[in-house]
Design an enzyme around this catalytic site. Sequence first.
Site, PDB file in Angstrom:
ATOM      1  N   HIS A  82       0.882  -1.187   0.000  1.00  0.00           N
ATOM      2  CA  HIS A  82       0.000   0.000   0.000  1.00  0.00           C
ATOM      3  C   HIS A  82       0.909   1.223   0.000  1.00  0.00           C
ATOM      4  O   HIS A  82       1.868   1.277   0.769  1.00  0.00           O
ATOM      5  CB  HIS A  82      -0.873  -0.078   1.258  1.00  0.00           C
ATOM      6  CG  HIS A  82      -1.726   1.111   1.569  1.00  0.00           C
ATOM      7  ND1 HIS A  82      -2.271   1.940   0.612  1.00  0.00           N
ATOM      8  CD2 HIS A  82      -2.174   1.602   2.768  1.00  0.00           C
ATOM      9  CE1 HIS A  82      -2.998   2.875   1.215  1.00  0.00           C
ATOM     10  NE2 HIS A  82      -2.938   2.708   2.516  1.00  0.00           N
ATOM     11  N   GLU A  84       0.373   4.423   0.789  1.00  0.00           N
ATOM     12  CA  GLU A  84       0.206   5.576   1.682  1.00  0.00           C
ATOM     13  C   GLU A  84       1.517   5.783   2.459  1.00  0.00           C
ATOM     14  O   GLU A  84       2.250   4.846   2.777  1.00  0.00           O
ATOM     15  CB  GLU A  84      -0.980   5.367   2.643  1.00  0.00           C
ATOM     16  CG  GLU A  84      -1.328   6.661   3.343  1.00  0.00           C
ATOM     17  CD  GLU A  84      -2.706   6.683   4.018  1.00  0.00           C
ATOM     18  OE1 GLU A  84      -3.362   5.644   4.131  1.00  0.00           O
ATOM     19  OE2 GLU A  84      -3.122   7.796   4.433  1.00  0.00           O
ATOM     20  N   ASP A 172      -3.250  -2.372   6.149  1.00  0.00           N
ATOM     21  CA  ASP A 172      -4.111  -1.635   7.091  1.00  0.00           C
ATOM     22  C   ASP A 172      -5.196  -2.530   7.717  1.00  0.00           C
ATOM     23  O   ASP A 172      -5.641  -2.267   8.842  1.00  0.00           O
ATOM     24  CB  ASP A 172      -4.812  -0.467   6.373  1.00  0.00           C
ATOM     25  CG  ASP A 172      -3.889   0.731   6.153  1.00  0.00           C
ATOM     26  OD1 ASP A 172      -2.882   0.856   6.882  1.00  0.00           O
ATOM     27  OD2 ASP A 172      -4.180   1.537   5.254  1.00  0.00           O
TER      28      ASP A 172
HETATM   29 FE1  FEO Z   1      -3.679   3.550   4.539  1.00  0.00          FE
HETATM   30 FE2  FEO Z   1      -1.667   2.721   7.159  1.00  0.00          FE
HETATM   31  O1  FEO Z   1      -2.150   3.560   5.556  1.00  0.00           O
END
Ligand code: FEO
Length: 412
Positions: A82, A84, A172
């Site tokens: 991911h 982010e 997450d």
């Molecule tokens: Fe959606 Fe822990 O970042």
Amino acid sequence: MSSAFKAVQVSDSVWWVGAIDWDLTDFHGYETTRGSTYNAFLVIADKITLIDTVKKDYTDELLSRISSFIHPSRIDYIISNHSEMDHTGALPEIIRTVQPEKIFASAKGVATLKDYNLIGEHNEHLLEAVKDNQVLDLGGGHTIRFLDTKMVHWPDSMFSYLESEKVLFSNDAFGMHLASFERYVDELDPWIVNYEATKYYANIFWPLSPAVSKAVKKTRDSIGVGNIKVLAPDHGPLFRKQKDMESIFNSYDKWIAGEVKKHKVVITFATMWESTAKMARAIAEGAASEGVDVKFCPLSRTHRSDVSTELLEGDALIIGSPNLNSGIYPTVADTLTYLKGLKPASHKLLGGVFGSYGWSPASLPQLSNFLEEMKVEVFEGPVKTKYAPSKDVLLEGFEYGRAFAAKLKEND
Ligand code: FEO
């Protein structure tokens, strides 16, 4: 190797090398009172693989934990589940240090890593997009299966499952913002684990429940909860006991389905000169007198993200505000804006409105409109008072709370 921060063994070939953020207090408007962790993992196979990284400020901690076990330059592959920044902020420095052979991510992940300038144009050739159910051979009998879990939490999100040792890296999903030296759920206070897991779902995944539902189903169908030896999210503690894994999967089922604790009324409000607070107390007394579960959440001491946490399993929301400058009081408007984004009416909610004013009651219809826009069924009312509530107004508030609770029970 001497390092202040140590790697922690998770299974025969997997080591936790993440970072503990004791100071984190806010994650996109969500109050993280217990801090967080950014979990990253090393898989020791023929191709030594780093799964996810950490927030940029914690790059040194990540490198220190890796160095406690192996020299970082020995890492061959990086998997980014991911993109982010809490999982990729350290990536530019890690790429410089490690010089990996390949970086694997979903197709959307590859695009996002480029868009965030996390790879560097000269390193883009290292990126390789992987597909749902694709298997990556790490050598030495270790394989990783990728599961596309888009929108859990971003379009790029995916899980990685180390088939050889049954470790599911779920990014997450199944995580919580909880800093601790304990690495496993079973070492922590169950009440805290449950609250933080609930809070994480309410504030991160509630509006994404359809995508979470697909990911949970896919995990059950293609792996099976019984085939997970370690469930390793990227935030908070890991799960190693089957009963804890079943428990978190069951909680996710419940939240996805919008199951509520019947007759749980969340009352939240702000006050200027105690008028709205007095009305709130009278309404709460009336509702409680009908035997419903009242969660009293004054915004002076309740964060918006705790209101949403209470509401995740609630079936009613009563909101109050004084009028300020022909509008809703700022902390109430803030909470309503935040709640609206979480799409709380994915389960049926009964709503109520109350408030006080001096010469303009403009805030009251605004509160009702907000609830209607949130697709909350608005009960009769509002209960209102000019300046300070009289005994009669407080009695009206009590009766409103009682009638509201009776209507809630009728709705069964
Ligand atoms: Fe959606 Fe822990 O970042």
